[in-house]
Each structure stands twice: as C-alpha cells, then as structure tokens.
Write a protein that holds these residues in place. Structure first.
Motif, PDB file in Angstrom:
ATOM      1  N   HIS A   5       0.856  -1.197   0.000  1.00 52.92           N
ATOM      2  CA  HIS A   5       0.000   0.000   0.000  1.00 52.92           C
ATOM      3  C   HIS A   5       0.889   1.242   0.000  1.00 52.92           C
ATOM      4  O   HIS A   5       1.782   1.361   0.843  1.00 52.92           O
ATOM      5  N   HIS A   6       0.621   2.157  -0.933  1.00 51.41           N
ATOM      6  CA  HIS A   6       1.461   3.349  -1.114  1.00 51.41           C
ATOM      7  C   HIS A   6       0.633   4.618  -0.921  1.00 51.41           C
ATOM      8  O   HIS A   6      -0.600   4.586  -1.024  1.00 51.41           O
ATOM      9  N   PRO A   7       1.294   5.773  -0.710  1.00 55.65           N
ATOM     10  CA  PRO A   7       0.538   7.035  -0.674  1.00 55.65           C
ATOM     11  C   PRO A   7      -0.144   7.271  -2.027  1.00 55.65           C
ATOM     12  O   PRO A   7       0.323   6.782  -3.055  1.00 55.65           O
ATOM     13  N   ASP A   8      -1.243   8.042  -2.012  1.00 62.13           N
ATOM     14  CA  ASP A   8      -1.910   8.445  -3.265  1.00 62.13           C
ATOM     15  C   ASP A   8      -0.937   9.206  -4.154  1.00 62.13           C
ATOM     16  O   ASP A   8      -0.046   9.887  -3.656  1.00 62.13           O
ATOM     17  N   CYS A  30       9.285   8.896   5.283  1.00 61.49           N
ATOM     18  CA  CYS A  30       9.702   7.617   5.876  1.00 61.49           C
ATOM     19  C   CYS A  30       9.356   6.454   4.948  1.00 61.49           C
ATOM     20  O   CYS A  30      10.145   5.520   4.787  1.00 61.49           O
ATOM     21  N   HIS A  31       8.168   6.509   4.332  1.00 65.00           N
ATOM     22  CA  HIS A  31       7.799   5.446   3.384  1.00 65.00           C
ATOM     23  C   HIS A  31       8.704   5.504   2.150  1.00 65.00           C
ATOM     24  O   HIS A  31       9.236   4.471   1.709  1.00 65.00           O
ATOM     25  N   VAL A  32       8.882   6.706   1.619  1.00 68.91           N
ATOM     26  CA  VAL A  32       9.663   6.866   0.383  1.00 68.91           C
ATOM     27  C   VAL A  32      11.096   6.373   0.594  1.00 68.91           C
ATOM     28  O   VAL A  32      11.716   5.822  -0.322  1.00 68.91           O
ATOM     29  N   THR A  34      12.129   3.838   1.913  1.00 70.24           N
ATOM     30  CA  THR A  34      12.290   2.391   1.722  1.00 70.24           C
ATOM     31  C   THR A  34      11.550   1.865   0.499  1.00 70.24           C
ATOM     32  O   THR A  34      11.575   0.660   0.246  1.00 70.24           O
ATOM     33  N   CYS A  35      10.863   2.723  -0.240  1.00 78.15           N
ATOM     34  CA  CYS A  35      10.026   2.247  -1.356  1.00 78.15           C
ATOM     35  C   CYS A  35      10.571   2.783  -2.681  1.00 78.15           C
ATOM     36  O   CYS A  35      10.446   3.978  -2.968  1.00 78.15           O
ATOM     37  N   GLU A  36      11.148   1.879  -3.468  1.00 79.17           N
ATOM     38  CA  GLU A  36      11.754   2.316  -4.738  1.00 79.17           C
ATOM     39  C   GLU A  36      10.702   2.847  -5.703  1.00 79.17           C
ATOM     40  O   GLU A  36      10.952   3.802  -6.437  1.00 79.17           O
ATOM     41  N   GLN A  37       9.524   2.243  -5.695  1.00 77.47           N
ATOM     42  CA  GLN A  37       8.455   2.696  -6.600  1.00 77.47           C
ATOM     43  C   GLN A  37       8.094   4.156  -6.311  1.00 77.47           C
ATOM     44  O   GLN A  37       7.973   4.981  -7.226  1.00 77.47           O
ATOM     45  N   CYS A  38       7.949   4.500  -5.026  1.00 77.03           N
ATOM     46  CA  CYS A  38       7.573   5.876  -4.676  1.00 77.03           C
ATOM     47  C   CYS A  38       8.758   6.821  -4.863  1.00 77.03           C
ATOM     48  O   CYS A  38       8.566   8.000  -5.179  1.00 77.03           O
ATOM     49  N   GLN A  39       9.990   6.331  -4.679  1.00 73.77           N
ATOM     50  CA  GLN A  39      11.165   7.174  -4.965  1.00 73.77           C
ATOM     51  C   GLN A  39      11.142   7.606  -6.421  1.00 73.77           C
ATOM     52  O   GLN A  39      11.404   8.765  -6.747  1.00 73.77           O
TER      53      GLN A  39
HETATM   54 ZN   LIG Z   1       5.565   3.338  -2.085  1.00 74.15          ZN
END
Ligand SMILES: [Zn+2]
Length: 227
Positions: A5-8, A30-32, A34-39
C-alpha cells in the motif's frame, strides 16, 4: 518486503512540491526512504515541477502560456503524463545501503529516535495502547504501539490521516497493512483498524486535524487519548 500500500499519487505530488503539512510530509518521507516505486514517482514529480517552473518563466508565447496554465484538470493531466510511456524515468539513488544493521526506525527519524523503537519512553494511553508524540510544526505526528488483537474505536477524520506501519500489522476495511505499508485516508473514510495477533503493531501516524469518533464513549474519551 515490498510495500503493498502506497501514498496516493496526489499526496506524492504534493510531497514533491513541498506543500504538505510537515507531519504528513514526515510519514511520506519515511515510506519513500524504503520504497523504490515511490522514490521513482517523487523524482518524476520533482522533474515535472522543475519543467513547469521553467516553462512558466515570463518570456513565452501565448500558446505555451495556455498550455502550462494550471487549470482545474492540470493535476490529472500531470498524473496521466507520469503514467504514460513517453515519460523518461530519472535515475534514483537508493539509500538503503547506508544502514549498517536492520532497524525498524525509518532513516529520516533515526537522528531523532535512534535505531530502536523499544527504547522510547512510551506513554500508556489505555490498556493495550501506548503513544509517543513526535514534534511537528503543522498537524500532529505520533507513534502508536498497539497490543496484538486490539480493535480501535470506529472513526472517520475531519482532515487527512496518513499511517505508516513500522512493525507488526493491522486489518481494516481496506485490507491488511504490514511493515512499510501506508494508509493514506481521505476525510470521508470511516474505518475500524484491528491489530493482528502475534506482536505489537507500531505505526507512525500523521493527521492534519483531530479524528472524529462515531460512538459516544470514544468521543468522551477522545480528550484523554489526545487523538
Ligand atoms: Zn511506495
């Protein structure tokens, strides 16, 4: 494990533009981290922001000016552009190899909290519920530590609420949220999270307005919980 689950997209756009309240921006950061997709999405949004800034400099033709004018549909157009194949993905630097030992404290919070969530001075709010409040200049930012198998009172929100799971997991009407997952909730969403059994669930939660509890008893207790 990869987050489910990612931010909108709109939250990531606002994060890239620096227009989120700092409590919510911290959770997204904090999520970004660790999350390559959101980076990738944030890097694309930043690149797009720079492009729009450069395009809106005074010397430009009337036609260009109409093109970059931020009409009500502009955000949808921008998001469609990000999703389209024409968009070239910029290089992303992954920060994960900076860390020596595994820690469930996200990198952006380690300067403030250190590397262990267990060493914090947790304040007991109710049976099975502990809280640790973090500084935020706008909105509220807190860690909640919820005992296994605990059901929270059903509530909706008067503003946005963004939650990042750091340890354990919980379930609500939207599904299961484990470590690394973000619940990015709109004000109209009403939900009743319940933690899974096995271990404490520790979440980082930002709100930009107080929660709205449905039942009378939770409403009466709200000032004591400071939720
Ligand atoms: Zn993400």
């Amino acid at each position: 494990m990869k987050p489910q689950h990612h931010p909108d997209s709109s939250s990531l756009m606002s994060y890239a533009a620096g227009s989120l309240p700092d409590s919510i921006a911290t959770v997204i950061a904090c999520h970004v981290s660790t999350c390559e997709q959101c980076q990738r999405n944030v890097a694309e949004a930043e690149q797009l922001g720079r492009f729009l800034m450069e395009s809106s400099l005074p010397e430009q033709s009337e036609e260009e000016s109409q093109h970059i004018d931020l009409a009500p549909n502009a955000r949808d157009d921008i998001l469609a552009l990000i999703d389209s194949d024409e968009y070239v993905e910029p290089q992303v630097v992954v920060e994960s190899d900076v860390q020596e030992a595994p820690s469930d404290v996200p990198l952006p919070l380690q300067p403030l909290l250190g590397k262990s969530l267990d060493n914090l001075l947790w304040k007991s709010m109710a049976p099975g519920l502990k809280q640790f409040v973090l500084p935020a200049t706008s909105g509220t930012l807190r860690l909640l530590r919820i005992a296994p198998g605990t059901s929270m009172p059903i509530h909706s929100h008067t503003g946005s609420e963004v939650t990042l799971v750091l340890r354990g997991s919980y379930y609500d009407e939207m599904g299961r949220f484990g470590a690394g997952d973000v619940a990015d909730l709109d004000p109209e969403v009403e939900h009743q999270p319940a933690t899974a059994t096995g271990e404490d669930c520790i979440c980082l939660i930002a709100t930009d307005a107080p929660l709205k509890f449905s039942g009378l008893v939770p409403r009466l207790l709200q000032p004591f919980f400071q939720l």
